[in-house]
Write an enzyme that holds these catalytic residues in place. Structure first.
Site, mmCIF file in Angstrom:
data_model
loop_
_atom_site.group_PDB
_atom_site.id
_atom_site.type_symbol
_atom_site.label_atom_id
_atom_site.label_comp_id
_atom_site.label_asym_id
_atom_site.label_seq_id
_atom_site.Cartn_x
_atom_site.Cartn_y
_atom_site.Cartn_z
ATOM 1 N N HIS A 267 0.841 -1.319 -0.078
ATOM 2 C CA HIS A 267 -0.088 0.088 0.133
ATOM 3 C C HIS A 267 0.873 1.322 -0.024
ATOM 4 O O HIS A 267 0.320 2.223 0.264
ATOM 5 C CB HIS A 267 -1.057 -0.078 1.170
ATOM 6 C CG HIS A 267 -2.072 -0.754 1.036
ATOM 7 N ND1 HIS A 267 -3.325 -0.710 1.625
ATOM 8 C CD2 HIS A 267 -2.485 -1.838 0.162
ATOM 9 C CE1 HIS A 267 -3.992 -1.657 1.555
ATOM 10 N NE2 HIS A 267 -3.667 -2.253 0.303
ATOM 11 N N HIS A 291 -0.489 -6.533 6.984
ATOM 12 C CA HIS A 291 -0.848 -7.505 5.753
ATOM 13 C C HIS A 291 0.352 -7.767 5.032
ATOM 14 O O HIS A 291 0.752 -6.667 4.112
ATOM 15 C CB HIS A 291 -1.877 -6.664 5.129
ATOM 16 C CG HIS A 291 -3.292 -6.667 5.644
ATOM 17 N ND1 HIS A 291 -4.607 -6.061 4.931
ATOM 18 C CD2 HIS A 291 -3.758 -7.525 6.705
ATOM 19 C CE1 HIS A 291 -5.513 -6.415 5.481
ATOM 20 N NE2 HIS A 291 -5.196 -7.235 6.790
ATOM 21 N N ASP A 299 -0.500 -1.828 -6.744
ATOM 22 C CA ASP A 299 -1.032 -2.565 -5.661
ATOM 23 C C ASP A 299 -1.495 -3.908 -6.368
ATOM 24 O O ASP A 299 -2.798 -3.920 -6.436
ATOM 25 C CB ASP A 299 -2.228 -1.816 -4.968
ATOM 26 C CG ASP A 299 -2.933 -2.451 -4.081
ATOM 27 O OD1 ASP A 299 -2.371 -3.252 -3.003
ATOM 28 O OD2 ASP A 299 -4.209 -2.438 -3.987
ATOM 29 N N ASP A 331 -2.188 -10.838 3.085
ATOM 30 C CA ASP A 331 -3.178 -10.348 2.138
ATOM 31 C C ASP A 331 -2.611 -10.421 0.782
ATOM 32 O O ASP A 331 -1.992 -9.614 0.225
ATOM 33 C CB ASP A 331 -3.332 -8.672 2.609
ATOM 34 C CG ASP A 331 -4.581 -8.206 1.822
ATOM 35 O OD1 ASP A 331 -5.019 -9.119 0.833
ATOM 36 O OD2 ASP A 331 -4.833 -7.150 1.782
#
Ligand code: RNT
Ligand code: ZN
Length: 423
Positions: A267, A291, A299, A331
């Site tokens: 991110h 994450h 991303d 993630d």
């Protein structure tokens, strides 16, 4: 199928153990610490972030799962079966990170603002049975009230209220998991809100987001049951110019409201890393949720592999004794490869990187650093890279009764033939 020669494995481990001992590193102690570090597996790798509320799959939110590998989980039972199989590939006891769109409604679906713990009772039972802790997330995408690209920060009060109610409902579900499992659940709020293009007013939506969050967190919940986290982002697909919940936004919010900050490795700017942020934000934030992901150019949420940055993240956690303050979640979502293999590769790499960090003679390196001997620090760090951590890893997997080396792939392939290909 590759056969594991057990005596070769034991000999390799003994040699590695003795070699590490020469550096003052106790391999048994390292494994003893490692086995207590849980990794929270992102459930959404199992069905390409689709959820089971409708057949529409992932829409909006600025995230994307690409690929069409056959056999994805199409309902809760299939997702659980896939997770159980995956957990058998992982040394140690881990957690499941569930999204709100995976509730069970029989034939009475309710909208997301009205979900209740009872819709997640099946997951709590499953978690108990399998001995896994649970984490939770509101789902603020793939919904008609998220189509504008705005949720908690929307100019439309009705939209804001809907998502506030959803997040409040999610905290209660988080607390329910924590209570049922006697193990705190982290409920992580990520909203996609942002602008694609040149933005005039960056202030008002942010003020609205603060207001919405304050409403959501109004009711205090016992941290033994639920911990609140908030996740920042630099940009997404369709929110390239301005993401309302930026890093600075949430960092300030987390410090002032005492909530957990979530840092997602994908991110930030492509040259920016979260490993360096861990000890920075932990000066003022009590706890962090990670994450762990792998961005490739944008991303993109690629499957976690053993990169320098993954090792750096683990080194930061281990070197600074942060295992109680940093919660490790994954993630990523790749729909182009076997989804159980994606989970297995990503999670095993995460665990392996922690082991490598635990096998480091940190005190020695720290002494060199304090003494200003950067030559020896660099030289030693490079020598450590080729020490036989692989032998310790193999031994650890065997000790924890999970497949050693690449043999896990044979088992996943068998599952693909027996289960996935029949879907
Ligand atoms: C999106 C965030 C968020 C999601 C999941 C599905 O950019 O990383 O964590 O990936 O909620
Ligand atoms: Zn994330």
């Amino acid at each position: 199928m590759r056969k594991i020669d057990e005596s070769r494995l034991a000999t390799a481990y003994e040699q590695a153990r003795d070699l590490y001992a020469e550096y003052g590193v106790d391999t048994e102690k390292a494994m003893g610490t490692l086995v207590k570090i849980p990794i929270s597996l992102n459930c959404w790798q199992g069905d390409d972030v689709g959820g089971f509320e409708s057949d529409a799959g992932l829409t909006g939110g600025g995230i994307l799962a690409t690929g069409n590998y056959p056999g994805k989980a199409g309902n809760v039972d299939q997702l659980r079966a896939d997770l159980e199989m995956t957990f058998r590939m992982l040394p140690g006891k881990h957690r499941l990170n569930l999204h709100a769109m995976y509730g069970e409604y029989d034939s009475f679906p309710v909208d997301r603002s009205a979900i209740e713990p009872r819709h997640f009772a099946g997951w709590a039972d499953w978690a108990k049975l399998n001995g896994v802790g649970m984490d939770f997330n509101p789902t603020a995408f793939s919904h008609e009230l998220a189509e504008s690209g705005f949720t908690l920060a929307s100019y439309d009060k009705e939209i804001r209220e809907f998502w506030i109610d959803h997040c409040i409902a999610c905290r209660k579900i988080g607390a329910f998991f924590g209570q049922e499992l006697n193990n705190p659940c982290i409920t992580n709020i990520w909203v996609p809100d942002g602008f694609k293009d040149l933005t005039i007013d960056r202030h008002t939506p942010r003020a609205q987001l603060v207001e919405s969050l304050d409403r959501i967190f109004e009711e205090k919940i016992d941290p033994q049951h639920n911990l609140d986290a908030i996740e920042c982002k630099l940009f997404g697909i369709g929110s390239e110019s301005c993401v309302i919940g930026s890093h600075e936004f949430y960092l300030g919010y987390a410090v002032s409201r005492d909530v957990v900050l979530c840092l997602d490795a994908g991110h930030f700017h492509p040259t920016e890393v979260i490993s360096d942020k861990i000890s920075s934000v932990l000066q003022d934030v009590d706890e962090l949720l990670l994450h762990v992901s792998r961005g490739v150019r944008w991303d993109s949420d690629h499957v976690v592999v053993l990169t320098d940055e993954l090792q750096a993240i683990s080194q930061e956690i281990i070197r600074n004794n942060y295992t109680e303050r940093v919660h490790i979640g994954l993630d990523f979502f790749d729909a182009s490869i076997n989804r159980l293999a994606a989970w297995t590769i990503g999670t095993r790499c995460m665990i392996k990187s922690l082991l490598m960090a635990l096998l480091e003679p940190t005190a020695l390196l720290r002494d060199l650093e304090i003494a200003g001997d950067y030559t020896a620090r660099l030289a030693l760090l490079e020598e450590l890279k080729t020490l036989p951590h692989g032998a310790v890893w193999d031994y650890y997997c065997q000790r924890e009764s999970v497949p050693v080396g690449s043999t896990w792939l044979d088992e996943i392939r068998q599952y693909e033939t027996d289960v996935l290909s029949q879907r």
